[in-house]
Design an enzyme around this catalytic site. Structure first.
Site, PDB file in Angstrom:
ATOM      1  N   PHE A  88      50.378  40.029  38.069  1.00 19.27           N
ATOM      2  CA  PHE A  88      50.235  39.094  39.181  1.00 19.27           C
ATOM      3  C   PHE A  88      49.785  37.733  38.674  1.00 19.27           C
ATOM      4  CE2 PHE A  88      46.008  40.869  38.727  1.00 19.27           C
ATOM      5  CZ  PHE A  88      45.145  39.813  38.986  1.00 19.27           C
ATOM      6  N   CYS A  89      50.033  36.722  39.513  1.00 20.85           N
ATOM      7  CA  CYS A  89      49.633  35.345  39.227  1.00 20.85           C
ATOM      8  C   CYS A  89      49.517  34.625  40.558  1.00 20.85           C
ATOM      9  CB  CYS A  89      50.638  34.664  38.282  1.00 20.85           C
ATOM     10  SG  CYS A  89      52.331  34.639  38.929  1.00 20.85           S
ATOM     11  N   THR A  90      49.437  33.318  40.542  1.00 18.36           N
ATOM     12  CA  THR A  90      49.192  32.574  41.785  1.00 18.36           C
ATOM     13  C   THR A  90      50.327  32.738  42.789  1.00 18.36           C
ATOM     14  OG1 THR A  90      47.956  30.943  40.514  1.00 18.36           O
ATOM     15  CG2 THR A  90      48.586  30.325  42.748  1.00 18.36           C
TER      16      THR A  90
END
Length: 244
Positions: free
Chosen positions: A182-184
């Site tokens: 996951f990331c922004t």
């Protein structure tokens, strides 16, 4: 009153003439009074823009008329003031730098898992086949320090191009697990998931839409803290409002 519309989005797609597209977009975005950043490359587009809602939608409409960008999605949030200082439209070698030429998301995505499924997996502690679930934060260390999923793996990355080497050093700890990168907003975890697949890890997914989409659809369950964003708002809470 929150009258400024903020949008962020990306799309891996084969853009044959990113410089020509820049020449099309820049004067239109400027005339619409928009501010923020649009990055263009042969692999696609990455954007963060803010302004009057009608102006933002007009530019998104223009983008969606370009070859390969018809299904470009944009996450929306609101602010009381303009969070960007200027408008930049740039052509880059990559829309998110990894320095790993074999990874080409525009030619095929890694499997994705939606926010509600991730929440359910985290609620029950395993995926639908019984594998233990781990979340892998692909953001830089200073971003992680603002907030992350409970128990997320954090390799203290200094920059995203450090990810392939970090994977080689830590690959064994991911074996046999369901890994959700996951990331922004999704762009980094999409490339990260492909690199992990290339490294032979079979049960790897990217979190569709990243943290911001997860906030929107689940209210931030299992997430602690806020999500760093690259504008003057600094960080957003699970309600997608500035945390400060």
């Amino acid at each position: 009153m929150n009258a400024v519309l903020n949008v962020s989005g990306y799309k891996f797609a084969q853009l044959d003439d990113p410089r020509g597209l820049r020449e099309t977009l820049l004067p239109v975005a400027r005339d619409l009074g928009l501010k923020g950043t649009v990055l263009l490359a042969h692999e696609g587009i990455n954007l963060f823009l803010a302004g009057d809602p009608a102006a933002v939608d007009a530019l998104l409409g223009l983008l969606r008329r370009q070859p390969g960008l018809g299904d470009l999605e944009a996450k929306r949030s609101w602010s009381s003031s303009q969070p960007f200082r200027k408008l930049l439209v740039k052509v880059k070698p990559e829309i998110i730098r990894m320095n790993h030429p074999a990874i080409a998301p525009q030619n095929g995505r890694a499997p994705a898992v939606d926010a509600r499924t991730v929440r359910r997996w985290l609620d029950q502690g395993h995926d639908d086949e019984g594998r233990p679930v781990v979340t892998l934060d692909t953001r830089n260390a200073f971003e992680v320090d603002h907030g992350s999923f409970e128990g997320a793996i954090d390799w203290r990355l200094g920059k995203f191009s450090d990810f392939p080497a970090a994977l080689q050093a830590h690959r064994a700890e991911l074996e046999g697990k369901a890994v959700v990168s996951f990331c922004t907003g999704g762009i980094r975890c999409e490339k990260a998931a492909l690199v992990m697949r290339e490294a032979g890890l079979e049960h790897v997914w990217q979190l569709e839409g990243g943290i911001l989409k997860y906030f929107e659809e689940t209210g931030g369950a299992h997430f602690r803290g806020n999500c760093f964003v690259f504008d003057e708002r600094e960080a957003l809470g699970p309600d997608l409002a500035p945390s400060a």
